[in-house]
Design a protein around this motif. Structure first.
Motif, PDB file in Angstrom:
ATOM      1  N   LEU A  15       0.796  -1.222   0.000  1.00  0.00           N
ATOM      2  CA  LEU A  15       0.000   0.000   0.000  1.00  0.00           C
ATOM      3  C   LEU A  15       0.834   1.280   0.000  1.00  0.00           C
ATOM      4  O   LEU A  15       0.334   2.348  -0.366  1.00  0.00           O
ATOM      5  CB  LEU A  15      -0.931   0.021   1.220  1.00  0.00           C
ATOM      6  N   VAL A  71       3.197   4.408  -0.744  1.00  0.00           N
ATOM      7  CA  VAL A  71       3.669   5.197  -1.885  1.00  0.00           C
ATOM      8  C   VAL A  71       5.199   5.224  -1.812  1.00  0.00           C
ATOM      9  O   VAL A  71       5.763   5.520  -0.748  1.00  0.00           O
ATOM     10  CB  VAL A  71       3.097   6.623  -1.843  1.00  0.00           C
ATOM     11  N   TRP A 115      -0.030   6.005   2.345  1.00  0.00           N
ATOM     12  CA  TRP A 115      -0.526   4.726   1.853  1.00  0.00           C
ATOM     13  C   TRP A 115      -1.728   4.907   0.942  1.00  0.00           C
ATOM     14  O   TRP A 115      -2.588   5.762   1.178  1.00  0.00           O
ATOM     15  CB  TRP A 115      -0.962   3.851   3.031  1.00  0.00           C
ATOM     16  N   HIS A 116      -1.805   4.055  -0.087  1.00  0.00           N
ATOM     17  CA  HIS A 116      -3.044   3.899  -0.823  1.00  0.00           C
ATOM     18  C   HIS A 116      -4.079   3.274   0.116  1.00  0.00           C
ATOM     19  O   HIS A 116      -3.727   2.631   1.113  1.00  0.00           O
ATOM     20  CB  HIS A 116      -2.842   2.995  -2.039  1.00  0.00           C
ATOM     21  N   HIS A 117      -5.337   3.449  -0.208  1.00  0.00           N
ATOM     22  CA  HIS A 117      -6.397   2.934   0.654  1.00  0.00           C
ATOM     23  C   HIS A 117      -6.575   1.423   0.518  1.00  0.00           C
ATOM     24  O   HIS A 117      -6.478   0.692   1.514  1.00  0.00           O
ATOM     25  CB  HIS A 117      -7.709   3.662   0.327  1.00  0.00           C
ATOM     26  N   VAL A 137      -5.846  -2.156  -2.057  1.00  0.00           N
ATOM     27  CA  VAL A 137      -5.333  -2.857  -3.225  1.00  0.00           C
ATOM     28  C   VAL A 137      -5.950  -4.247  -3.244  1.00  0.00           C
ATOM     29  O   VAL A 137      -5.838  -5.001  -2.272  1.00  0.00           O
ATOM     30  CB  VAL A 137      -3.793  -2.961  -3.207  1.00  0.00           C
ATOM     31  N   GLN A 151     -10.691  -2.037  -5.085  1.00  0.00           N
ATOM     32  CA  GLN A 151      -9.447  -1.254  -5.192  1.00  0.00           C
ATOM     33  C   GLN A 151      -9.692   0.254  -5.190  1.00  0.00           C
ATOM     34  O   GLN A 151     -10.544   0.767  -5.904  1.00  0.00           O
ATOM     35  CB  GLN A 151      -8.669  -1.652  -6.437  1.00  0.00           C
ATOM     36  N   ASP A 152      -8.916   0.930  -4.364  1.00  0.00           N
ATOM     37  CA  ASP A 152      -8.960   2.388  -4.259  1.00  0.00           C
ATOM     38  C   ASP A 152      -7.528   2.855  -4.044  1.00  0.00           C
ATOM     39  O   ASP A 152      -7.001   2.775  -2.935  1.00  0.00           O
ATOM     40  CB  ASP A 152      -9.857   2.819  -3.094  1.00  0.00           C
ATOM     41  N   LEU A 153      -6.904   3.344  -5.091  1.00  0.00           N
ATOM     42  CA  LEU A 153      -5.507   3.760  -5.016  1.00  0.00           C
ATOM     43  C   LEU A 153      -5.350   5.196  -4.541  1.00  0.00           C
ATOM     44  O   LEU A 153      -4.237   5.725  -4.516  1.00  0.00           O
ATOM     45  CB  LEU A 153      -4.821   3.569  -6.368  1.00  0.00           C
TER      46      LEU A 153
END
Length: 382
Positions: free
Chosen positions: A198, A200, A211-213, A215, A220-222
């Motif tokens: 997650l 970055v 962090w991305h939310h 994966v 998926q929510d980047l």
């Protein structure tokens, strides 16, 4: 802050909580606020290296959460925790817990009750017995991502930042219960594995360290969701407190995990501070930290503020004035946005993080406010 306002914040949280992770978050709120010495942030959370023995009926956290825990299932509650068990208005008794299909929801949600089942279990054996299958379920029955990270969802391998507040603290706490340095290292390693997916990259032009939310194949929510980053950082602060105050803190794998997880929390806080001025005139962090078109929002801002105070108390040499001064500035803004009835706004819809309409109610924000106040109280009482 007046005790009336604090009580109102907590009462609003109790009113709004309907999901497994919301029950777990409120149990942590009540523990940190009313029984701080028994929380992992206390001065001696593991007397003689063991889980503390406290009275269930007189401990607000445990007396509250006990009613939501199942003692006859692989998990402590169903995945989404939507079973609204209301007490009988005549007898005042809660009806029996009926487990629904655990495949319906989150693997992390039920685990959020684990710490409190273990605490209750120090005096009531059936709750301790219930905690063990919950831990085993996480470790053996839940899908794994390709790198070995435990899935937040029960039906598919999917990593959500939220998971870190819910499951690793319970794994770490069970490691204290069972005196298992290997499991304590596993709790730390799960945080690292989640970061590996997650996080970055550090060389990214913006949002480095955040962090991305989500994966995974279904949800998926980047985006860089503020609340997701807060869940992750705050959860890791709990795991770090557990590990550093355990008798296994010097174990090679545990020591290495502590150092890495500490750096991960620092990177999230650094990333949030760096994005703080992305929108001039907006004192709150945006709902998505990589998108300035979002409104400033209290949930993520408040829990990240709480985490800054916790880390400053836990690791003062590495989390000095830069972090506490930022936290002080955020806390000042947050306090002005709590109404006399205890509600925080504006907040994001915690069940629809893509909703661009600011809300006036969020069970998560209510919890985060008390976590922030408890963290600030403990930091300033050094």
């Amino acid at each position: 802050m007046s005790s009336t306002l604090i009580n109102n914040i907590i009462l609003q949280k109790q009113r709004l909580a309907t999901h497994s992770w919301e029950y777990g978050a409120l149990a942590e709120v009540l523990l940190e606020w009313y029984t701080p010495n028994a929380s992992v942030f206390g001065g001696n959370p593991f007397p003689d290296g063991r889980i503390p023995v406290i009275q269930v009926d007189t401990t607000p956290s445990l007396s509250y959460v006990k009613r939501h825990i199942s003692t006859n299932s692989d998990t402590l509650i169903d995945g989404d925790g939507m079973l609204l068990r209301k007490e009988d208005p005549v007898t005042g008794i809660f009806p029996p817990f009926h487990q629904t299909s655990s495949l319906a929801g989150a693997a992390g949600g039920p685990a959020s009750l684990g710490v409190y089942a273990i605490l209750i279990g120090q005096t009531q054996d059936d709750y301790l017995s219930a905690a063990e299958p919950q831990v085993n379920y996480l470790l053996t029955a839940v899908p794994r991502y390709t790198n070995g990270a435990i899935s937040h969802r029960e039906s598919v391998a999917e990593l959500w930042a939220d998971f870190i507040y819910m499951a690793p603290p319970t794994l770490a706490y069970w490691a204290i219960q069972t005196d298992d340095a290997g499991l304590l290292a596993t709790a730390l390693q799960q945080c690292i594995l989640y970061r590996d997916v997650l996080g970055v990259p550090a060389n990214a032009k913006s949002a480095a360290g955040l962090w991305h939310h989500i994966v995974g194949p279904q949800s998926q929510d980047l985006g860089i969701w503020s609340t997701g980053n807060a869940w992750a950082a705050a959860g890791m602060s709990r795991v770090l407190a557990t590990a550093t105050k355990s008798r296994h803190s010097g174990d090679t794998k545990v020591k290495s995990g502590i150092a890495q997880v500490k750096d991960i929390v620092k990177a999230i806080l650094d990333g949030a501070i760096a994005r703080d001025n992305a929108e001039p005139g907006e004192p709150l962090l945006g709902n998505y930290l990589n998108d300035t078109t979002w409104f400033g929002e209290l949930s993520g801002t408040t829990l990240l503020t709480a985490t800054a105070y916790r880390m400053a108390r836990l690791e003062p040499r590495e989390f000095g004035p830069r972090y506490t001064e930022w936290a002080d500035s955020k806390r000042e803004v947050i306090m002005k946005k709590i109404s006399s009835d205890g509600l925080l706004s504006p907040v994001v819809n915690p069940l629809n993080w893509g909703d661009r309409t600011p809300r006036k109610e969020s069970p998560e924000a209510q919890s985060f406010a008390i976590l922030m106040l408890a963290a600030h109280r403990d930091f300033t009482s050094r």
